[in-house]
Write a protein that holds these residues in place. Structure first.
Motif, PDB file in Angstrom:
ATOM      1  N   UNK A 136       0.900  -1.286   0.117  1.00 18.62           N
ATOM      2  CA  UNK A 136      -0.070  -0.046  -0.031  1.00 18.62           C
ATOM      3  C   UNK A 136       0.720   1.201   0.024  1.00 18.62           C
ATOM      4  N   UNK A 137       0.320   2.450  -0.393  1.00 24.17           N
ATOM      5  CA  UNK A 137       1.178   3.570  -0.490  1.00 24.17           C
ATOM      6  C   UNK A 137       0.341   4.543  -1.385  1.00 24.17           C
ATOM      7  N   UNK A 138       0.812   5.818  -1.331  1.00 28.98           N
ATOM      8  CA  UNK A 138       0.058   6.979  -1.829  1.00 28.98           C
ATOM      9  C   UNK A 138      -0.362   6.984  -3.381  1.00 28.98           C
ATOM     10  N   UNK A 139       0.773   6.285  -4.163  1.00 24.87           N
ATOM     11  CA  UNK A 139       0.431   6.148  -5.500  1.00 24.87           C
ATOM     12  C   UNK A 139      -0.735   5.345  -5.786  1.00 24.87           C
ATOM     13  N   UNK A 140      -0.677   4.200  -5.262  1.00 24.80           N
ATOM     14  CA  UNK A 140      -1.630   3.065  -5.254  1.00 24.80           C
ATOM     15  C   UNK A 140      -2.963   3.728  -4.910  1.00 24.80           C
ATOM     16  N   UNK A 151      -3.990   6.751  -4.743  1.00 26.56           N
ATOM     17  CA  UNK A 151      -4.548   7.932  -5.834  1.00 26.56           C
ATOM     18  C   UNK A 151      -5.135   6.854  -6.747  1.00 26.56           C
ATOM     19  N   UNK A 152      -4.635   5.868  -7.517  1.00 28.94           N
ATOM     20  CA  UNK A 152      -5.273   5.315  -8.519  1.00 28.94           C
ATOM     21  C   UNK A 152      -6.630   4.281  -8.015  1.00 28.94           C
ATOM     22  N   UNK A 153      -6.800   3.928  -6.985  1.00 28.66           N
ATOM     23  CA  UNK A 153      -7.969   3.444  -6.276  1.00 28.66           C
ATOM     24  C   UNK A 153      -9.017   4.492  -6.276  1.00 28.66           C
ATOM     25  N   UNK A 154      -8.592   5.493  -5.866  1.00 20.40           N
ATOM     26  CA  UNK A 154      -9.610   6.792  -5.600  1.00 20.40           C
ATOM     27  C   UNK A 154      -9.881   7.100  -7.127  1.00 20.40           C
ATOM     28  N   UNK A 155      -9.209   6.733  -8.238  1.00 19.49           N
ATOM     29  CA  UNK A 155      -9.756   7.024  -9.542  1.00 19.49           C
ATOM     30  C   UNK A 155     -10.309   5.953 -10.184  1.00 19.49           C
ATOM     31  N   UNK A 156     -10.590   4.809  -9.417  1.00 19.80           N
ATOM     32  CA  UNK A 156     -10.877   3.556  -9.988  1.00 19.80           C
ATOM     33  C   UNK A 156     -10.117   3.240 -11.198  1.00 19.80           C
ATOM     34  N   UNK A 157      -8.637   3.402 -10.981  1.00 19.10           N
ATOM     35  CA  UNK A 157      -7.956   2.915 -12.063  1.00 19.10           C
ATOM     36  C   UNK A 157      -7.109   1.728 -11.460  1.00 19.10           C
ATOM     37  N   UNK A 158      -6.913   0.629 -12.322  1.00 20.10           N
ATOM     38  CA  UNK A 158      -6.140  -0.637 -11.885  1.00 20.10           C
ATOM     39  C   UNK A 158      -4.578  -0.391 -12.014  1.00 20.10           C
ATOM     40  N   UNK A 159      -3.731  -0.668 -10.923  1.00 19.38           N
ATOM     41  CA  UNK A 159      -2.413  -0.588 -11.065  1.00 19.38           C
ATOM     42  C   UNK A 159      -1.628  -1.337 -12.134  1.00 19.38           C
ATOM     43  N   UNK A 160      -1.075  -0.413 -13.017  1.00 26.38           N
ATOM     44  CA  UNK A 160      -0.602  -1.238 -14.260  1.00 26.38           C
ATOM     45  C   UNK A 160       0.614  -2.236 -13.971  1.00 26.38           C
ATOM     46  N   UNK A 161       0.757  -3.234 -14.901  1.00 24.83           N
ATOM     47  CA  UNK A 161       1.748  -3.956 -14.724  1.00 24.83           C
ATOM     48  C   UNK A 161       3.276  -3.544 -15.153  1.00 24.83           C
ATOM     49  N   UNK A 162       4.348  -3.967 -14.368  1.00 23.97           N
ATOM     50  CA  UNK A 162       5.711  -3.401 -14.640  1.00 23.97           C
ATOM     51  C   UNK A 162       6.334  -4.668 -15.783  1.00 23.97           C
ATOM     52  N   UNK A 163       6.331  -4.160 -17.074  1.00 18.99           N
ATOM     53  CA  UNK A 163       6.812  -5.184 -17.995  1.00 18.99           C
ATOM     54  C   UNK A 163       8.112  -4.724 -18.375  1.00 18.99           C
TER      55      UNK A 163
END
Length: 604
Positions: free
Chosen positions: A584-588, A590-602
């Protein structure tokens, strides 16, 4: 000289030490030897102890018979002789963590134990109290409230027994029972023991598929893991639980050894890998698989390409598991755990030559290759919504399923109970008529309510963020800031200090390198050019006064600047996500509040 008044005053100031509350996610159980009728000898301690030792041996046999290959999520079932206030019993307490099925495995063992010994009575509670009554809440008599339920619920000869009040009544009962009161009633007043098939069926509903259900609480998956990890799990499959928990509850301190690009200092290096079948608890496997975990520096380049989906998934799961074992071994927080000490001794035996790592041939020929279906994890929002609306059968015609059969049945039962509750017009204080009761006790009449201004109404309905934050902190065991919340334990405080120290001790060279990269990137956008705004302003004025009539391009330049800032924001956000390492962290957030899924690190 001490007087009678002094003695009386001393007695009046004495208060017994309160019994400590049962920790969350824990179940506590007692087994008493209560022969009926009560023996002539009031306290035959030797006889009681001898009988309880026989029960203890039976419990050990039952555990071997029913739980031969079972894996506990956190702690196992155990019974130990205990003497409290002169009363001898068998006592046990198990922390089951997130696996509620472990609690019901214990209830099943206790019920089977009561069938084999007719003179024992069993009491089992958890942090919610008499949870067997909670399961049967829809069938309980009106007098049986939580306030008077203590010491009334027992398991005897495989059945649920409830101690009734002295007189049959439908009214509120205030009589509370101590253990000694309950013991006397059990042995001398059998008429007060209520045995209801309907209540018992509801209380033991989760045991309807036992003992078959015990094996279904586990899940086997094929993973690619370091050979040392495979060796430890082959020695004792139960080592999987603390490793998964270490991975699931990781923090920056636990991640320290995985940050280094050089993997030579790791206990479980990603260079000698084997593909084997690993047995998990279902909860543990879901925790491992569901976590977003970027590939750490020490594992960079060690996973197969994503195009080979099967091999990649096995390697990714194995990487998470190996990282869990690494955290378990390196984090000081785990060093006192018996499992960690045992595993370190096994690895020492390998170094001294007393044990050898398994060869590929031995693994391929002798080890189990079981791989279970993961359909029980396939629960989508659409399926859940369909089940809640009672349309689950429609999907069966198309070949789909909602999780497994047990999940469907449990969900349908919960929904049915909830509908019964909403349709129950006789619900009490905790039920549907709470609002009416509250309004009837209000100090304001209707006329006064009508006289309230809009401002006052808004004030009454306002949300106090500070009060909400304080309440949440108290519920989580954190300091509320008001001095009323529980203080942090010393180990937790020390761990927070370690986190702060860890941040202060970041590699200076890495910080400088990051600063140089950011400076180069910002120079490319022109943001660091102090004269840029003035130049843009002059250019805009010149363009606006252009006598050729050409349109001004100031707005385009501003748009370009916005685009550059947006690109930088996205890059910084992705870097922050990588720094979180799946936690958990601030960036994650923020994405959750915007209903955005955390992207994969490719990138690996």
């Amino acid at each position: 000289m001490t007087t009678e008044e002094d003695i009386a005053w001393f007695k009046s100031t004495f208060r017994p030490i309160p019994k400590p509350e049962l920790p969350d996610d824990s179940v506590e159980y007692f087994v008493y030897h209560l022969p009926t009728p009560a023996p002539a000898v009031i306290d035959d301690a030797a006889e009681t102890r001898a009988r309880l030792l026989q029960v203890q041996r039976t419990a050990a046999d039952l555990t071997k018979e029913l739980l031969k290959d079972y894996i506990w999520q956190r702690e196992s079932f155990r019974l130990e002789i205990k003497k409290d206030d002169g009363i001898t019993s068998l006592h046990g307490r198990t922390n089951y963590g997130d696996s509620i099925e472990d609690e019901w495995v214990i209830v099943y063992i206790l019920r089977e134990l009561s069938k084999r010994h007719s003179d024992i009575w069993i009491k089992v509670t958890d942090s919610d109290g008499e949870f067997l009554l909670i399961e049967a809440a829809g069938q309980l008599p009106s007098w049986l409230e939580p306030e008077v339920a203590d010491n009334r619920v027992w398991i005897h000869q495989g059945e649920l027994r409830i101690i009734k009040p002295k007189k049959d009544t439908d009214r509120k009962v205030t009589e509370k029972l101590s253990f000694l009161d309950a013991k006397k009633i059990v042995q001398e007043e059998p008429a007060r023991l209520m045995k209801s098939p309907m209540i018992q069926e509801e209380a033991f509903y989760r045991l309807r598929n036992y003992p078959k259900q015990i094996a279904e609480n586990l899940h086997s998956a094929v993973l690619t893991i370091p050979r040392k990890v495979a060796f430890l799990l082959h020695q004792k499959p139960a080592y999987i639980s603390p490793a998964v928990e270490a991975f699931y509850l990781r923090d920056p301190i636990a991640l320290r050894p995985l940050r280094a690009k050089d993997s030579s200092n790791l206990t479980f290096k990603p260079d000698d890998m084997v593909t084997v079948s690993v047995r998990f608890t279902r909860v543990g496997y879901a925790q491992l698989k569901s976590q977003e975990f970027p590939v750490p520096s020490s594992w960079a380049g060690k996973l197969p390409p994503r195009e080979d989906e099967k091999a990649y998934n096995r390697a990714e799961g194995g990487m998470k598991l190996a990282c869990g074992f690494e955290m378990l071994f390196s984090d000081p927080h785990h060093q006192d755990k018996p499992a960690v000490r045992e595993m370190k001794l096994l690895l020492e035996d390998i170094e001294t030559g007393d044990e050898t790592l398994p060869t590929d041939q031995e693994i391929n020929q002798n080890w189990d290759k079981r791989e279970d279906d993961e359909k029980w994890m396939d629960i989508s929002f659409e399926d859940l919504d369909r089940e809640l609306k009672g349309k689950g059968k429609e999907k069966e015609t198309t070949g789909g399923n909602f999780g497994d059969a047990g999940a469907q049945e449990n969900l349908q039962r919960i929904v049915a109970r909830f509908e019964e509750f909403l349709n129950d017009n006789s619900a009490g204080f905790d039920g549907a008529d709470f609002i009416d009761d509250f309004n009837s006790d209000s100090e304001f009449d209707d006329d006064e309510d009508e006289e309230l201004s809009d401002e006052e109404e808004d004030k009454e309905a306002s949300f106090n963020e500070e009060e909400f934050a304080r309440m949440m902190k108290e519920m989580m065991g954190m300091p509320s800031g008001s001095g009323q919340g529980p203080s942090l334990e010393t180990p937790l405080r020390n761990r927070v200090q370690d986190l702060e120290t860890d941040e202060e001790e970041d590699d200076t060279e890495q910080i400088h390198e990051l600063s140089r990269q950011m400076e180069a990137e910002l120079k490319g956008t022109g943001i660091l050019d102090l004269n840029r705004k003035q130049q843009q302003k002059l250019a805009a004025e010149a363009t606006s006064t252009n006598q050729t009539g050409e349109p001004s391009n100031a707005g385009a330049e501003e748009g370009d600047e916005d685009d550059n800032v947006n690109i930088n924001l996205a890059k910084n956000l992705l870097e922050a996500l990588q720094g979180q390492a799946g936690t958990a962290g601030p960036a994650g957030n923020m994405l959750s509040m915007l209903n955005l899924r955390m992207p994969q690190d490719d990138r690996h």
